[in-house]
Scaffold this active site. Sequence first.
Site, mmCIF file in Angstrom:
data_model
loop_
_atom_site.group_PDB
_atom_site.id
_atom_site.type_symbol
_atom_site.label_atom_id
_atom_site.label_comp_id
_atom_site.label_asym_id
_atom_site.label_seq_id
_atom_site.Cartn_x
_atom_site.Cartn_y
_atom_site.Cartn_z
ATOM 1 N N GLY A 148 62.271 73.386 76.966
ATOM 2 C CA GLY A 148 62.863 73.508 75.858
ATOM 3 C C GLY A 148 63.615 72.371 75.051
ATOM 4 N N CYS A 149 64.133 72.222 73.801
ATOM 5 C CA CYS A 149 64.428 71.266 73.445
ATOM 6 C C CYS A 149 65.748 70.624 74.035
ATOM 7 C CB CYS A 149 64.510 71.142 71.769
ATOM 8 S SG CYS A 149 65.417 72.564 71.384
#
Length: 344
Positions: A148-149
């Site tokens: 994920g970011c």
Amino acid sequence: MIEVGLVGGTGYTGVELMRLLAHHPHARLTRVTSRGEAGRPVAELFPNLRHVVNLHFTEPDVDGLSGCDVVFFATPHGAAMAMAPALLAAGTRVIDLSADFRLGDAAEWARWYGQPHACPELLPEAVYGLCELNRERLAGARLVANPGCYPTAVVLGLLPLLEAGGVDLDHIVVDAKSGVSGAGRGASTATLYSEVSESFKAYGVPGHRHLPEIRQSVQQLTGRLPGLTFVPHLLPMVRGMHATLYLREEAGAHRDWQRIFEQRYAHEPFVDVLPPGAHPETRSVRGANTCRLAVHRPQNGGTVVVLSVIDNLVKGAAGQAVQNMNLMFELDEGAGLGAIALSP
């Protein structure tokens, strides 16, 4: 030439993947799927890809996708785990940009995502695709879980500290902020321009889905779960992510963190450790597959502060996915990822 399929080509991450893959020297995008846009030219929906991606959206069927060497999933959670077993059985590799394979514990995944995992037998095989942490495992991998970011920005900031030791694992605080593109392209009142502009807010304070992902990476590095407070915020801008990490040094562990960070990332092509005293800006990485870091010890005290910035759609999603593909197929890691950040 690697033949590439993309499931979920209508979101921000999907179009970013197409932009990056369009000029990849060793990969050719052959199929882009969307149930809602099947039959429509890709460039009609995304004019920036006109004369660059000359494909039509198709239905996401396994038979068509299994002819690809690798398939990217830029979909909401649940889609990749429904199709991955059949694709892997057909010899097609999978890079999932959703959360379906990020957590190694199926029960933990179900707790955070509200449904049972469809193929828990694949979780032990899935390689968590933070390249700077798991590079050796990515070579030849069949199934990669793209991080994920938020976890990308946070874990890259934590890595040198955790590997060197000397910090209190029970009191890690992460204050992170993302542009609205991180919420996806779907219509939502909360991300309307008039709702976001000239405002700033925290969200997910009781628990965000990226929290167990960050904790899992810390556990991989240290052998134990940390005491971690993670608070995300929504910024009134399109792209960009800024994470500020606060850690306490253990008594007597007054380390030269600047040197440790510089040595840890000296040979990492997509991590840039800034000089002492620097404050990285999100605009310095916009459009680039780069994480920029700065490490501080305020007032020369016992608190270490790390500043980490990425473009949430590139290093936080599509760019890192291409980086993972390059490593999986043992290509030049930077192939297709040489774009310089946009300025202004």
